[in-house]
Scaffold this motif. Structure first.
Motif, PDB file in Angstrom:
ATOM      1  N   UNK A  99       0.823  -1.203   0.000  1.00  0.00           N
ATOM      2  CA  UNK A  99       0.000   0.000   0.000  1.00  0.00           C
ATOM      3  C   UNK A  99       0.863   1.261   0.000  1.00  0.00           C
ATOM      4  N   UNK A 100       1.966   1.193   0.717  1.00  0.00           N
ATOM      5  CA  UNK A 100       2.848   2.350   0.813  1.00  0.00           C
ATOM      6  C   UNK A 100       3.271   2.822  -0.582  1.00  0.00           C
ATOM      7  N   UNK A 103       0.226   4.405  -2.255  1.00  0.00           N
ATOM      8  CA  UNK A 103      -0.141   5.666  -1.597  1.00  0.00           C
ATOM      9  C   UNK A 103       0.804   6.781  -2.044  1.00  0.00           C
ATOM     10  N   UNK A 106      -0.056   7.808  -5.610  1.00  0.00           N
ATOM     11  CA  UNK A 106      -1.345   8.506  -5.699  1.00  0.00           C
ATOM     12  C   UNK A 106      -1.493   9.561  -4.603  1.00  0.00           C
ATOM     13  N   UNK A 107      -0.376  10.173  -4.216  1.00  0.00           N
ATOM     14  CA  UNK A 107      -0.341  11.096  -3.074  1.00  0.00           C
ATOM     15  C   UNK A 107      -0.867  12.484  -3.430  1.00  0.00           C
ATOM     16  N   UNK A 108      -1.054  13.340  -2.426  1.00  0.00           N
ATOM     17  CA  UNK A 108      -1.444  14.732  -2.700  1.00  0.00           C
ATOM     18  C   UNK A 108      -0.438  15.437  -3.620  1.00  0.00           C
ATOM     19  N   UNK A 109       0.829  15.066  -3.505  1.00  0.00           N
ATOM     20  CA  UNK A 109       1.843  15.678  -4.366  1.00  0.00           C
ATOM     21  C   UNK A 109       1.580  15.347  -5.839  1.00  0.00           C
ATOM     22  N   UNK A 346      -8.979   1.695   3.316  1.00  0.00           N
ATOM     23  CA  UNK A 346      -9.730   2.799   2.707  1.00  0.00           C
ATOM     24  C   UNK A 346      -9.067   3.182   1.384  1.00  0.00           C
ATOM     25  N   UNK A 348      -7.229   3.738  -1.745  1.00  0.00           N
ATOM     26  CA  UNK A 348      -5.932   4.391  -1.946  1.00  0.00           C
ATOM     27  C   UNK A 348      -5.996   5.315  -3.166  1.00  0.00           C
ATOM     28  N   UNK A 350      -8.529   7.400  -3.593  1.00  0.00           N
ATOM     29  CA  UNK A 350      -9.558   8.393  -3.260  1.00  0.00           C
ATOM     30  C   UNK A 350      -9.209   9.794  -3.749  1.00  0.00           C
TER      31      UNK A 350
END
Ligand code: HEM
Ligand code: FES
Lengths: 396, 106
Positions: A99-100, A103, A106-109, A346, A348, A350
């Protein structure tokens, strides 16, 4: 598995039947009213339909595990139809390692990188629809994600028509061995072959998000074989879900015209308007867990190895948790809805889902004066996904 | 146990918290403006950014793994006292904690 559970309320409901899909809400209410845990006779599984119990099951992965499958099949007894997902169908610590990687990709960055391009694409698409009668599903809910997501992943152009059928298959496969699942399996081979091939490093463009997953293998975070499966997760879960999410938002805005006017008055509400549609329509309706030990839940004792069916859609309309649960309200405080799940699994994706929804709704708010239903909507049937096959709309 | 939230304009709101709940969850449950918590605490959004009051930083402790990467994406200025409020769980030593809220979260 036959269980003696006399204390539990029982239901004969088939939550994977087309009758149910046509109007699930009265049945959701019956399940919620029957009790915190209900025994579904037809499949021999426990069901939770109230927000409190759904939330509890989602947030206790050690007791309610995912590694035995998040569909009806128990992977410890039956062979899965494909190699299990490295994130969706695993438990910690394996889950967290994979998941890491997703994540981070697909991060905010990453969203900052994507935002302007997505917004421009939405503007252009929506501007071309104003003043016309359209099919909200094909012309917007499908057209938009298909125009941005596969490119950003770095997929080849050839064969993209396999994406939606492949996702449809994967989400049908969580359900029972019914006609929907069997027909999807019967047609699966070409879709599976294409998707499997496209996940390989050499088939992905070097500047896409798929390539970043493979780069994590160079860094030793996952093996090269695992990277292939993680790209597959994005292709499985990344398109049909957002298609149904955007479709849900269009359907809501068309049915609640005052909410579309509120959105026009304040286009910055677009992100929450999308979120509220995910709550109300719950594009992903259900998932299962399997108990790893005997456990008390809502006053009932569940044995080890019990499948628990979580009605996410019902939790999202539980009057114990929500005021006016059946109303679409773009100003609602939606935090706590389980449309994207909750806890360690939840969604990933989103952020990219919200970004897509937000830019489409914001473009509509800026360009359209009204959205009206122009003909009867046609439902699309899937064992897990809820959405429409056709949504005739007039965009003014 | 109690949490006091101090909004960017200085308004103070005291709310009741349950042991084990996160500060983000407590804020959302009590309709405290200034904390969104879009990702429900799954460490994906940074819309639960907060500043721990100077008097409480020691009791709260340092950031969790991955928190600073996410804080880089926060909408408001990041300070040494910045935390993701979804990663702060309420326990006896935090009873009465004071949390300052940033200007904006989006
Ligand atoms: C509106 C759109 C979407 C909805 C409603 C949705 C819903 C969900 C839900 C309910 C879960 C939780 C599964 C569980 O608890 O067992 C989940 C997980 C997941 N989603 Fe989404 N999703 C959406 C979009 C996306 C997108 C765009 C992607 C990829 C880019 C994605 C990738 C995933 C993955 C990989 C997981 C598994 C995460 C894990 O197990 O840790 N989803 N999604
Ligand atoms: S609630 Fe999203 S990071 Fe804290």
């Amino acid at each position: 598995m036959s269980l003696d559970t006399p204390a539990l309320p029982r239901s004969g409901l088939d939550p994977f039947s087309t009758d149910f899909f046509d109007d699930p809400y009265p049945e959701h209410e019956k399940l919620r009213e029957a009790g915190p845990v209900v025994w579904l006779e037809r499949y021999g599984v426990h069901a939770v339909a109230r927000h409190a119990e759904v939330h509890r099951v989602l947030n206790d992965w050690a007791t309610f595990c995912s590694s035995r499958g998040v569909g009806l099949q128990d992977f410890s007894r039956e062979t899965p139809w494909r190699q299990p997902s490295l994130v969706l169908e695993t438990d910690p610590p394996e889950h967290d390692r994979a998941r890491k990687v997703l994540a981070r990709v697909l991060s905010p960055l990453t969203m900052r990188e994507l935002r302007d391009g997505f917004a421009a694409a939405a503007e252009a698409l929506v501007a071309g629809l104003v003043g016309r009668e359209i099919d909200g599903i094909a012309d917007l809910a499908q057209a938009f994600p298909l125009s941005v997501f596969p490119d950003r992943i770095g997929l080849a152009r050839q064969g993209r028509e396999h994406l939606l059928p492949y996702a449809g298959l994967a989400f049908n496969a969580f359900g029972p061995d019914n006609a929907l699942r069997r027909e999807a399996m019967a047609r699966a081979a070409p879709h599976v072959a294409w998707v499997t091939e496209q996940c390989r490093r050499g088939n992905l463009s070097p500047d896409g998000l798929g390539a970043r997953i493979h780069a994590a293998a160079d860094a030793g975070e996952v093996t090269p074989e695992e990277a292939v499966l993680l790209v597959r997760s994005l292709l499985t879960a990344g398109i049909d879900t957002t298609v149904n999410g955007i479709g849900a938002a269009l359907y809501c805005l068309a049915r609640f015209p005052n909410q579309f006017q509120a959105l026009r008055a304040d286009p910055k509400q677009a992100r929450n308007a999308f979120e509220e549609a995910v709550r109300l329509e719950s594009p992903v309706q259900t998932f299962f867990r399997t108990t790893t030990r005997a456990v008390e839940l809502g006053g009932a004792i569940l044995p080890e190895g019990a499948k628990v069916l979580m009605f996410l859609a019902s939790a999202n309309r539980d009057p114990r948790r929500w005021d006016r649960p059946d109303e679409y309200d773009i100003a609602r405080r939606t935090s706590g809805h389980v449309g994207f799940g909750s806890g360690i699994h939840m969604c990933v994706g989103q952020l990219i889902a919200r970004l897509e929804g937000e830019v489409v709704l914001e473009a509509l708010a800026r360009h359209a004066a009204a959205i009206e239903i122009a003909g009867p909507p046609v439902r699309s049937y899937n064992n897990t996904l809820r959405g429409l096959a056709r949504l005739p709309l007039r965009i003014r | 146990m109690k949490i006091t939230f101090v909004a960017a304009d200085g308004t103070r709101t005291q709310v009741q918290a349950r042991e084990g709940d996160s500060v983000m969850h407590t804020a959302v449950q009590n309709d405290v403006d200034g904390i969104i918590g879009e990702c429900g605490g799954s460490m994906m959004c940074a819309t639960c950014h907060c500043y721990v009051d100077d008097g409480w930083t020691e009791a709260v402790g340092g950031q969790e793994e991955g928190e600073s990467d996410l804080l880089d994406c926060a909408a408001s200025e990041v300070r040494p006292t910045s935390r993701l409020s979804c990663q702060i769980r309420m326990r006896a030593e935090l009873d009465g904690i004071v949390i300052h809220l940033p200007e904006s979260q989006l």
